[in-house]
Scaffold this active site. Structure first.
Site, mmCIF file in Angstrom:
data_model
loop_
_atom_site.group_PDB
_atom_site.id
_atom_site.type_symbol
_atom_site.label_atom_id
_atom_site.label_comp_id
_atom_site.label_asym_id
_atom_site.label_seq_id
_atom_site.Cartn_x
_atom_site.Cartn_y
_atom_site.Cartn_z
ATOM 1 N N GLY A 1 46.275 48.936 42.482
ATOM 2 C CA GLY A 1 46.850 49.962 41.407
ATOM 3 C C GLY A 1 48.080 49.409 40.748
ATOM 4 N N ARG B 1 53.451 37.389 49.404
ATOM 5 C CA ARG B 1 52.754 37.106 49.562
ATOM 6 C C ARG B 1 52.469 35.572 49.610
ATOM 7 N NH1 ARG B 1 49.665 39.909 44.223
ATOM 8 N NH2 ARG B 1 49.001 41.628 46.229
ATOM 9 N N ARG C 1 55.024 37.578 42.053
ATOM 10 C CA ARG C 1 54.748 38.225 41.861
ATOM 11 C C ARG C 1 54.830 39.169 42.927
ATOM 12 N NH1 ARG C 1 49.191 41.702 40.671
ATOM 13 N NH2 ARG C 1 48.945 39.948 42.236
ATOM 14 N N HIS D 1 44.954 33.397 42.958
ATOM 15 C CA HIS D 1 44.909 34.934 42.152
ATOM 16 C C HIS D 1 46.002 35.224 40.821
ATOM 17 C CE1 HIS D 1 43.974 39.282 43.165
ATOM 18 N NE2 HIS D 1 45.192 39.444 42.888
ATOM 19 N N HIS E 1 46.754 34.342 46.846
ATOM 20 C CA HIS E 1 46.754 35.899 48.282
ATOM 21 C C HIS E 1 46.165 35.398 48.452
ATOM 22 C CE1 HIS E 1 45.206 39.882 48.997
ATOM 23 N NE2 HIS E 1 45.773 39.947 47.881
ATOM 24 N N GLU F 1 52.056 48.284 49.049
ATOM 25 C CA GLU F 1 51.557 47.177 49.558
ATOM 26 C C GLU F 1 52.578 45.829 49.691
ATOM 27 O OE1 GLU F 1 49.369 46.148 46.307
ATOM 28 O OE2 GLU F 1 48.178 46.617 46.802
ATOM 29 N N ALA G 1 45.893 44.741 29.258
ATOM 30 C CA ALA G 1 47.007 43.915 28.277
ATOM 31 C C ALA G 1 45.844 44.846 26.691
ATOM 32 C CB ALA G 1 47.192 42.853 28.533
HETATM 33 C C1 FAD Z 1 40.426 40.676 42.469
HETATM 34 C C2 FAD Z 1 41.881 41.281 41.863
HETATM 35 C C3 FAD Z 1 42.359 42.196 41.949
HETATM 36 C C4 FAD Z 1 44.040 42.093 41.273
HETATM 37 N N1 FAD Z 1 44.272 43.213 41.825
HETATM 38 C C5 FAD Z 1 45.726 44.284 41.278
HETATM 39 C C6 FAD Z 1 46.158 45.257 41.581
HETATM 40 O O1 FAD Z 1 45.765 46.339 42.422
HETATM 41 N N2 FAD Z 1 47.390 45.600 40.811
HETATM 42 C C7 FAD Z 1 48.253 44.440 40.105
HETATM 43 O O2 FAD Z 1 49.150 45.374 39.209
HETATM 44 N N3 FAD Z 1 47.438 43.701 39.598
HETATM 45 C C8 FAD Z 1 45.822 43.355 39.789
HETATM 46 N N4 FAD Z 1 46.060 42.338 40.206
HETATM 47 C C9 FAD Z 1 46.160 40.842 38.499
HETATM 48 C C10 FAD Z 1 45.499 41.830 37.680
HETATM 49 O O3 FAD Z 1 44.903 42.393 37.642
HETATM 50 C C11 FAD Z 1 46.012 41.242 36.248
HETATM 51 O O4 FAD Z 1 46.996 40.331 36.338
HETATM 52 C C12 FAD Z 1 45.733 42.004 35.041
HETATM 53 O O5 FAD Z 1 44.672 42.624 35.372
HETATM 54 C C13 FAD Z 1 45.794 41.397 33.996
HETATM 55 O O6 FAD Z 1 45.544 41.871 33.390
HETATM 56 P P1 FAD Z 1 45.275 40.288 31.398
HETATM 57 O O7 FAD Z 1 44.937 42.632 30.245
HETATM 58 O O8 FAD Z 1 46.317 40.550 31.355
HETATM 59 O O9 FAD Z 1 44.037 40.120 31.553
HETATM 60 P P2 FAD Z 1 42.463 40.193 32.212
HETATM 61 O O10 FAD Z 1 42.138 41.510 32.499
HETATM 62 O O11 FAD Z 1 41.756 38.988 33.182
HETATM 63 O O12 FAD Z 1 41.827 40.037 30.908
HETATM 64 C C14 FAD Z 1 41.547 38.752 29.546
HETATM 65 C C15 FAD Z 1 41.034 38.887 28.736
HETATM 66 O O13 FAD Z 1 40.456 37.852 27.931
HETATM 67 C C16 FAD Z 1 39.630 37.303 27.727
HETATM 68 N N5 FAD Z 1 39.558 35.661 27.821
HETATM 69 C C17 FAD Z 1 39.774 35.040 27.963
HETATM 70 N N6 FAD Z 1 40.360 33.772 27.192
HETATM 71 C C18 FAD Z 1 39.245 34.828 26.258
HETATM 72 C C19 FAD Z 1 39.134 33.564 25.074
HETATM 73 N N7 FAD Z 1 39.327 32.273 24.552
HETATM 74 N N8 FAD Z 1 38.892 33.893 23.999
HETATM 75 C C20 FAD Z 1 38.090 35.810 23.159
HETATM 76 N N9 FAD Z 1 38.552 36.478 25.015
HETATM 77 C C21 FAD Z 1 39.060 35.398 26.163
HETATM 78 C C22 FAD Z 1 38.713 37.715 28.777
HETATM 79 O O14 FAD Z 1 37.162 37.696 28.801
HETATM 80 C C23 FAD Z 1 39.318 38.475 29.362
HETATM 81 O O15 FAD Z 1 38.581 39.857 28.513
HETATM 82 C C24 FAD Z 1 45.025 41.892 40.775
HETATM 83 C C25 FAD Z 1 43.446 40.686 40.003
HETATM 84 C C26 FAD Z 1 42.084 40.025 41.422
HETATM 85 C C27 FAD Z 1 41.252 38.778 40.035
#
Ligand code: FAD
Length: 512
Positions: A53, A278, A372, A337, A233, A118, A20
């Protein structure tokens, strides 16, 4: 001494470098933008760990209407159909956007996307990259794209600690990092801080991510939504490793079966079997474990020696735990998860606080409802990260920086994990939730290292205690049925604290 970084004044600030955050910063380019991220760029993200994915209805037998129907069914009556339809309708564009930033999705020999299946998807629609290394491939490509844009300044190793507001609008961000405390003077902040698994002992999320974005937004007065809905999960690899490694649903999608220690296929009579939603699978596995049993994934017949080719990353994690997944049973257990709730946003990612946008897992858009659908979160992070950035670029305001508060202690969720894991787990009841509220309230109202995590956990407990039904991922042993009318709940921190205080003072009155 807090340094004010005047050189970045007025730039939009993106907090977090998962999918994001990176998409948002890239979409904001060429406008000068700052990324603040706790670790190195792309590190400590769930995004980079994603295996399955991105859900997108690209197959010949599929369409966005079918994808929406599966999403609404998984969300168990609480999705916002308009929001969900809008995000799902942009799935094809989201895949194209990622391709433009250099992501190479897996294709079959005829050059079409290789689509995975999935749980709870009625069609093969999971677009993946690098087999089961989708997240890592996506984040690698986006980091390379960010590196090529000189308009994006990256502050690695900096943690956002407080959102600064003046007259209810954002005016800056207080952060701590390797060079000390800094303030970024800005009227536009996007939180993309990910999930909250770090509140729990058993999670697949980076342990440092305890939902700090929710605490920051809540302290700034933002409205929260659907906080009670925490997705477990069903199949984390049951090993000593922390966080727990994930054995993706895609393995069950390829035909792997769930068996207990007696070799019984205990999901065989459940609709959807191993690919039921799930929450259904997580509760069934929890029940097996609660009676003292053990649960395994059996991929021997479905995949056998092909396991390592189709799922190289999962095979490596199994080997690390001493298991050959092609020839042996894989021990699994549920683990936190994904969080469906978070900071309430509109369809452009705007929160209720002027100048504060929220995207990705930390947000609650209404896409996921009570549960989800697998692989909808990377889709949401891409679509909403880009939408929020486009909306931010239209926003013009520069409130003056007010008083800068002293920097709070570095947050630490370790001391509350036991209480959160015990009382706010797969199965809940009134006694457990009130116990959680009583333990968490003094910490949430204090100013110690556990204050931010306790605020997030308290919000889960208060929202959960008010939902007197079982729906989606929220399962109560004292209210096993669904209420007739499904309602999302939204509330700000002040209201949640008042409810928690009233609940604990009633406990006190009862015991006096
Ligand atoms: C093992 C695993 C497998 C998954 N597989 C899938 C999949 O196949 N398909 C799918 O759709 N979803 C999947 N998910 C869920 C999905 O990966 C996440 O919901 C999604 O990647 C979240 O993206 P994001 O950018 O919101 O947060 P994240 O990718 O978690 O990034 C969060 C960021 O914020 C930073 N951060 C947090 N707090 C602070 C702060 N106070 N100050 C500065 N930085 C901070 C962290 O360090 C990180 O850089 C999976 C999740 C996991 C854990």
């Amino acid at each position: 001494m807090t340094e004010i970084l005047h050189q970045f004044k007025g730039r939009p600030v993106v907090v977090g470098s998962g999918l994001a955050g990176l998409i948002a910063a890239l979409t904001l380019a060429p406008e000068p933008t700052v990324i603040v991220t706790r670790g190195a760029l792309g590190a400590e993200t769930s995004s980079a760990w994603a295996q399955g994915g991105i859900a997108a209805s690209l197959g010949a037998d599929d369409n966005p209407g079918l994808h929406l129907a599966d999403t609404l069914a998984a969300g168990d009556g609480l999705c916002d159909p308009g929001v969900a339809g809008g995000i799902i309708g942009e799935a094809q564009d989201a895949i194209a956007l990622l391709q433009r930033y250099g992501v190479r999705f897996d294709q079959n020999p005829s050059g079409e996307f290789a689509l995975g299946l999935e749980a709870a998807h009625s069609r093969r629609r999971i677009v993946h990259a690098g087999g089961d290394g989708s997240g890592a491939a996506i984040i690698r490509a986006l980091i390379a794209a960010v590196a090529k844009r000189s308009s994006i300044a990256v502050l690695e190793g900096f943690e956002a600690r407080r959102i600064l507001t003046a007259d209810g609008s954002v005016c800056g961000l207080l952060c701590s990092g390797p060079t000390g405390d800094i303030v970024l003077p800005s009227s536009r902040v996007l939180l993309a801080t990910g999930g909250l698994g770090g509140l729990y002992e058993a999670t697949t999320n980076p342990a440092s991510n305890f939902g700090q974005g929710i605490a920051l937004a809540a302290r700034a007065g933002a409205v929260l939504a659907d906080m009670e809905f925490v997705q477990f999960h069903p199949t984390a690899l049951d090993s000593r490793r922390r966080p727990l490694a994930l054995v993706s649903e895609a393995v069950r999608g390829e035909g792997a079966e769930l068996v207990n220690e007696r070799g019984e296929r205990f999901m065989a009579d459940t609709p959807g079997e191993e690919l039921a939603p799930r929450d259904v699978v997580a509760r069934a596995i929890s029940a097996e474990i609660a009676r003292g049993g053990r649960v395994f994934l059996d991929a021997r017949r479905a995949l056998g020696p092909r396991f390592g080719v189709r799922f190289p990353a999962i095979a490596a994690l199994c080997h690390e735990a001493g298991i050959d997944p092609g020839s042996a049973l894989i021990p699994v257990r549920p683990a936190v998860h994904y969080h469906m709730g978070g900071v309430a946003t509109d369809e452009e990612g705007q929160s209720s606080v002027a100048g504060l946008w929220v995207a990705g897992e930390v947000a609650s858009t209404g896409l996921h409802g009570a549960n989800r659908l697998a692989s909808n979160s990377l889709l949401e992070a891409t679509v909403m990260g880009a939408r929020a950035a486009r909306n931010m670029s239209l926003f013009r305001s520069q409130p003056a920086l007010g008083d800068i508060p002293s920097t709070p202690p570095i947050a630490d969720s370790a001391s509350i994990r036991t209480v959160v894991s015990r009382h706010l787990g797969v199965l809940r009841n009134a006694g457990a939730m009130h116990g959680a509220i009583a333990s968490l309230l003094p910490l949430a109202e204090g100013d110690g290292a556990s204050s931010d995590p306790a605020i997030v956990a308290l919000l889960i407990a208060v929202f959960a205690s008010l939902r007197t039904e079982s729906r989606g991922a929220h399962a109560r042993t004292d209210f096993p049925l669904k209420q007739l009318v499904a309602r999302r709940r939204k509330m700000a921190l002040d209201e949640a604290l008042a409810i928690a205080r009233a609940a604990t003072s009633q406990d006190f009155a009862r015991s006096a």
